[in-house]
Structures are given as C-alpha cells and as structure tokens.
Design an enzyme around this catalytic site. Structure first.
Site, PDB file in Angstrom:
ATOM      1  N   ASP A  90      -8.185  -7.061   0.362  1.00  0.00           N
ATOM      2  CA  ASP A  90      -7.270  -7.414   1.442  1.00  0.00           C
ATOM      3  C   ASP A  90      -7.911  -6.983   2.744  1.00  0.00           C
ATOM      4  O   ASP A  90      -8.765  -6.092   2.764  1.00  0.00           O
ATOM      5  CB  ASP A  90      -5.928  -6.679   1.321  1.00  0.00           C
ATOM      6  CG  ASP A  90      -6.037  -5.262   1.857  1.00  0.00           C
ATOM      7  OD1 ASP A  90      -6.637  -4.415   1.157  1.00  0.00           O
ATOM      8  OD2 ASP A  90      -5.570  -4.993   2.988  1.00  0.00           O
ATOM      9  N   CYS A 101      -7.612 -27.060   5.415  1.00  0.00           N
ATOM     10  CA  CYS A 101      -6.371 -26.435   5.894  1.00  0.00           C
ATOM     11  C   CYS A 101      -5.648 -27.322   6.901  1.00  0.00           C
ATOM     12  O   CYS A 101      -6.196 -28.288   7.431  1.00  0.00           O
ATOM     13  CB  CYS A 101      -6.645 -25.056   6.496  1.00  0.00           C
ATOM     14  SG  CYS A 101      -7.209 -25.099   8.211  1.00  0.00           S
ATOM     15  N   ASP A 117       0.859  -1.182   0.000  1.00  0.00           N
ATOM     16  CA  ASP A 117       0.000   0.000   0.000  1.00  0.00           C
ATOM     17  C   ASP A 117       0.900   1.238   0.000  1.00  0.00           C
ATOM     18  O   ASP A 117       2.127   1.126  -0.054  1.00  0.00           O
ATOM     19  CB  ASP A 117      -0.954  -0.035   1.200  1.00  0.00           C
ATOM     20  CG  ASP A 117      -0.225  -0.075   2.522  1.00  0.00           C
ATOM     21  OD1 ASP A 117       1.021   0.044   2.538  1.00  0.00           O
ATOM     22  OD2 ASP A 117      -0.885  -0.235   3.562  1.00  0.00           O
ATOM     23  N   HIS A 143      -6.215 -21.121   9.350  1.00  0.00           N
ATOM     24  CA  HIS A 143      -7.593 -21.501   9.073  1.00  0.00           C
ATOM     25  C   HIS A 143      -8.413 -20.339   8.518  1.00  0.00           C
ATOM     26  O   HIS A 143      -9.102 -20.477   7.499  1.00  0.00           O
ATOM     27  CB  HIS A 143      -8.300 -22.083  10.292  1.00  0.00           C
ATOM     28  CG  HIS A 143      -9.758 -22.247  10.033  1.00  0.00           C
ATOM     29  ND1 HIS A 143     -10.242 -23.251   9.215  1.00  0.00           N
ATOM     30  CD2 HIS A 143     -10.830 -21.479  10.353  1.00  0.00           C
ATOM     31  CE1 HIS A 143     -11.545 -23.110   9.077  1.00  0.00           C
ATOM     32  NE2 HIS A 143     -11.931 -22.038   9.762  1.00  0.00           N
ATOM     33  N   CYS A 202      -7.556 -27.767  10.271  1.00  0.00           N
ATOM     34  CA  CYS A 202      -8.739 -28.634  10.275  1.00  0.00           C
ATOM     35  C   CYS A 202      -8.415 -30.079   9.898  1.00  0.00           C
ATOM     36  O   CYS A 202      -9.131 -30.997  10.293  1.00  0.00           O
ATOM     37  CB  CYS A 202      -9.796 -28.064   9.338  1.00  0.00           C
ATOM     38  SG  CYS A 202     -10.412 -26.463   9.918  1.00  0.00           S
TER      39      CYS A 202
END
Lengths: 375, 375
Positions: free
Chosen positions: A267, A307, A94, A336, A310
C-alpha cells in the site's frame, strides 16, 4: 475457523515471486496486490464505484485518523467501515503505530503504550496494543494490524533490539484481546536494519497464530539495498501459507523488488498524493500535467491505459482542470495513477504465472525513467 | 434550416406554465428544465457520467471564464466544448456579459463594447458583441447568448433606457456575425424594472431571427414581486414557438413562479455552491450537514431522493466527509442538490401535463421552509 486463507497458486521459476489467491471472508483477491489508501474512510476524490472500476481489490484505511474523526464508535454504530463508507470489497486497517510516530507530537513511549498529542488539536491521547485492536474491531475491517513501534532510520542496535522485543510483546497482547472471527490479524515484523533482529522477530511472530505478516519499518529513509535486505531478512522466516504485506511501499521499483522477494501485498499514499500535485505515471515515464506543453496536447495521459481518465479525456483537459483547481481533475488523476499501479500488479501476476517475472521486472526497470522517489 | 425547434406539448389549464420539447440539434430535452452550471467546462466535482445519472439535460458553461482559461482557441482545437469536456448532452454558453459586470474590475462601457480588467491577473480585456459570439462559436456550444449589459438594481429610467437600447443594438450586431448552423442563438430581454422598456426590448428582439429568448437582469437585488413582474413584462411579447430562458435563477420559489409565468429554462450556481458549504435541499427543507446532530444520523440526506448520495450514504458519512473536507463529500452533496432541483422540474412537468401546476406550486411553497434566498 476463520474464512481467511492464502493459497499459493504458482511460484515463479527464477525468483521468489509468488502468485496467490487470498480468500478474505468470501471475497477473493489475487496477489501480489497494490492497495489504495483511503485514510479517512474515503480514497480521496474517489467513490466506491470508482474503486470497483479500477479493480481495486483491497482498500486500506487508517486507524489513527478514524479514531480521531469520526471516532470508531460512530463507525461501529454505522455497522462497521464497509457500511459507513459503502464499500463492500475487502478493507484493511493499519494499527495507528506509524501515524503515532510520524504525525503526532511529543510522544512518550513505555511498555504500556504511547502517550502523544493529537496532530489535530494537540489534545493528549494514549494508544496501547489493546486499544488499537479494540478500535480496529469496532471499525470492523477485514484485516487488522498489530500495534507496533515504528523506529526511525538509522537507529542504534541496542534501541532497535529493545523496541523490537517490545513490539513482539505488543503483538502478543493484541492477539490476546482480538476476539472476532470475521477479521484477520497480522503480526508486524520489525528489527530495523539488523539481520539478527529481523530474524528473531519474524521467527517469534511466525510461531504465533497470526493470519498474515507485515514487514514494517521500511521506507523510512534507508537506501534501496538496505530496504531490500530488510525484506529478505524478514520473509525468509515467514510461513509460506500466509500472506506477506510490505507496508507503505508503492514506488514502482520497490514494488517489483518486493514481489521478487516474495511480498504479496503493498500500500502507499504516493500515487494519489502525487496525482493531486499533477504528477502522473505513464508507460513512458512520469509526466507533470501542469506543464504548458500539455495545454494543447489532445492525446490521452497514457494511450496504453484503460482508466476513465485516459479513455475519455485529453492531457489538454486535465491540464486545464489542474490549473483551475477543479475537483474532477483531482479525481481523474487519482484514478489514473491508482489504475496504473493496479495494472502493473496485473501484469506482474501474469509474468509470474508464465515464469518470466525476472525479465518482466528488468524490462520495466530498464525502460521506466525513475526519479529519486522511484516513480 | 437549423435543427433547433421548440414544440409546445401542453399548456397548463390554469396558469401560463407550459410543457415543451426542445430539439437541440437532435438531442431532445423536456421543458421546463433546470440546467447545472459547469463554469470552467466542468460542473464542479462532477463527471459527465455523474451528469447523465442525475438526468441533467442541458449544462451551462461560462464564456468569460473559458475565454480566460483555457482560452477558446484551445477548446476549438479540441473540437469544441463537447469533445473538450467529454459531454455529449446539450451545452449552453452565456455571453460573458454577466461576468464582465459582476466579476471584472474597473470596466468602461461604450457603444463598441466593454473594456475591463481580468479578475484573475488584472490585465486589460475588451469584449464586444462580435467577440462574444466569436468565442461562443469557437467553444461550439449548442446554444449561445447575445452579449448584453447587465445593469444593477435599482437603475434610473434614463440609464436603463439607454442601456437597453444599446443591448438591442448589440444583439443585432451579434446576430449579424453569427454564422454556424449547428448553434442556436438567443436574444436577451433587458429593460430593468420598467414595464415599457421590457416591452420595447421584447418586441424588438422578438421581431428578429433569434432561436430563443432569455430574460436577463433579474436576481440582481430586486424584491420578489418586482422580479416576477419583470418576467411577465418580457414574456408577454415573446413568441409562443420559441423557448424562454430565465437567466441565473434557481431558488425553489423563483423556479416555480417562473414556470407559472411561462419560463422554460433556468440555470443557477446556487445549488452546487451551497452544497459545497454543506447546505442540502431536502423534501423536508434545507439542512446543514455540518451540524453535530448529523454525526450519528444513519439515515439518508433525503429518503425520498433517488440520487447516488441518498441511495448509498448516510448523513453521518456525509457529515464526516464534510468535516474532513474530502472531495467525495463535495461531489455527493453537489449531486444531491442538483438532482433535487432536476426532480422538482420533473414533478413540475408532470403537474403541467395533468393541469394541476397551480396546486403543485402552492403545495410546495406551503410545505417547504425557505430562507431569505428562497432555498
């Protein structure tokens, strides 16, 4: 010619949602895309390998923070951000504008730029459009942003008009000094809540040679209809063949409403920030892992998620790691939540491809229990 | 019959250093081995995958800490520690004895056990030899420890004698209630600095049916010659065909001096704890990564190291992560220090195999600049 190109692959039949391919100097990502935030040249608790595993296409880093620590000269000496942080995927920076207006103290703004005090040590700093671009060229991200003023909401028409016109002049000054071919530069559409100012800003920037366009000044306290109108008012005048990036937005409903209106890039720090406080997004809605009910829950955080968290761990273990403040918990929870949003984007792209984005969006909004933040 | 067996592969020609293979219920590790400490069912900041990558053979977890959080019943419900933390390598648990004596407040010790206050909330707790074994059986580690009293240094002969005799009775009580076949149980040799007490304790425990033997009560403030004598006084009477574990020792010189005297297993929190404070072990000695001189040092922490940190990142980046308190820095520094000691063990095993352990040890001790902690 810059090897930076947006290709519109398919437009959804019923909405303005669009599926695209963004070639970023040879690295290709599909859009719409959600970009994890790595403020200080690291997505908190994650390694570049972790980022690859969750299929993070683009990572965002913050110019203001890197300017202060370690300083852009160190990053330049290292060979740029990619080498410094060992991430070979695309990196977006940015402009520092948002941080100057949200973090720094006692700022003074004039045509030249902004004078303010560092949020770290109170020292006086000065940021100008040229300086922001110089820092970003030194950081050598793949995609740089123009320096802009982020005005609060609400702001009156007169101030917003003067500020937006200055932001356009700042964009031109940045464009004039940007001189490296392997970095894209985006213009940022401001204009607050005023349709005519958004229009004028978008039109003027669209006429300039930017590689893409950002929509700034949203998510600053306005209500949702106002935010969505801001997006529409800007996008209407932006070129079809360049990417559009809605800055700082990551709530599920905002992502879907943004995509529906033709946004390609997003984002937000929220998924990782709330993760570090134990809030996890799942296909059944948010859960707060610190609740006692999870202490002996031996099922994954989200059985539908692919992921590392998990696939390998139970809620009971994550609850234990969170309550004992262990770093592995921070890492797994961040992985996650990021993967959750990245998967949402994958599904959104598939829905666009199949001309059913509208239904996809409505199904998610109807089934997902949101809180006031949209998570 | 327990599938737990120590095989002596080779004895060094000039010292008592021994190369072994330890079969831990089908999982085989080579000894001498250094075991990372995962106090709360996680080696701080590392995932089980990270542990695999640094070739951590056995991981230690702390019974006292897991008893308090999340409680052994939760771990048992999860299917044991391996499943709870998703680590399929061998896990060793201590007995809680050391923590009771180092962390807990206002303890009262009698023949039955120890009554003390939790270091977390001050609640009154009671630990006995039977309770320690029950917790460890519930945690279902691969290797459990007998409950012992860790006496301070120095302690007078009379107290040490009474305490050591009680520790032997506690070891027998633990052995009597231990009743699962897929967990090894070690006896712990105490006896303070007194040769005859170490001898009596080692002999009496050696006559019992333990699967291995630990040497306790070192690293509690005694000088190095005293520590090495304690090791010798215990090991002399321990069986050749069982593993010997020197508890809580991880300084480079102590590791090498322990191996030279016939120790097979070590653990210590120091490599990870000092890593989290920015102290890194390298082939050229310790460095403190937070020093300003590393801010623009674009070489690896240790060019001779094969770990994720040294292979992918520079001192400048680690310095930046440390100064900005980023979790990735904690993780990479912990990985490095652990890998450093694990590599040292690999080299020590090779030296034993080639009958040159003495030279190997002397070369390292001569070239490595140690501080007062032996790092």
């Amino acid at each position: 010619m810059k090897n930076f190109k947006y290709e519109l692959v398919h437009e959804d039949a019923k909405t303005k949602a669009r599926l695209g391919k963004l070639n970023i100097f040879g690295k290709v990502v599909e859009t719409p895309i959600f970009m994890p935030v790595g403020t200080l040249a690291t997505v908190k608790f994650l390694s570049p390998e972790d980022l690859k595993k969750i299929h993070a296409g683009i990572v965002l880093s913050n110019t203001y923070h890197l300017w202060l620590r370690p300083g852009e000269k160190i990053v330049k000496q290292a060979g740029g951000l990619h080498k410094f942080m060992n991430y070979d995927g695309p990196i977006l920076t940015d402009s520092g504008g948002f941080q100057v207006f949200s973090l720094a103290d006692t700022r003074k703004i004039n045509e030249e730029g902004v004078t303010f005090k560092s949020h770290l040590d109170g020292s006086t700093l000065h940021l100008t459009p040229e300086k922001s671009i110089q820092i970003q060229m030194d950081l050598h991200s793949d995609i740089a942003m123009s320096f802009d003023e982020c005005i609060p909401y609400p702001s009156d028409y007169e101030y917003t008009k003067r500020s937006t016109e200055r932001t356009i002049r700042w964009a031109k000054r940045g464009l004039a000094v940007h001189n490296i071919d392997d970095q894209a530069l985006f213009g940022i559409v401001q204009g607050g809540e005023y349709t005519d100012l958004r229009e004028a800003c978008a039109k003027e920037l669209a006429a300039l040679d930017f590689d893409g366009y950002s929509i700034g000044g949203t998510s600053v306290g306005e209500d949702k209809p106002t935010m969505y109108k801001m997006i529409e008012d800007a996008i209407r005048y932006l070129p079809q063949d360049k990417p559009r990036y809605l800055m700082g937005v990551g709530a599920i409903n905002d992502l879907l409403n943004g995509i529906e209106r033709g946004v390609d890039m997003f984002d937000c720090v929220l998924p990782t920030r709330i993760a570090r406080h134990g809030t996890l997004m799942t296909s059944k809605g948010r859960i707060n892992i610190k609740k006692a009910m999870y202490a002996d829950d031996f099922t994954p955080v989200d059985p539908e998620c692919d992921c590392e968290c998990c696939q390998n761990y139970t809620k009971a273990y994550i609850n234990h790691l969170f309550r004992t403040k262990e770093g592995l918990g921070m890492r797994l929870m961040s992985i996650h939540n990021l993967r959750f949003l990245i998967r949402l984007m994958e599904e959104a792209r598939q829905a666009i491809r199949e001309d059913r984005f509208k239904e996809f969006k409505e199904e998610i909004l109807a089934s997902y229990p949101f809180d006031e933040r949209g998570f």
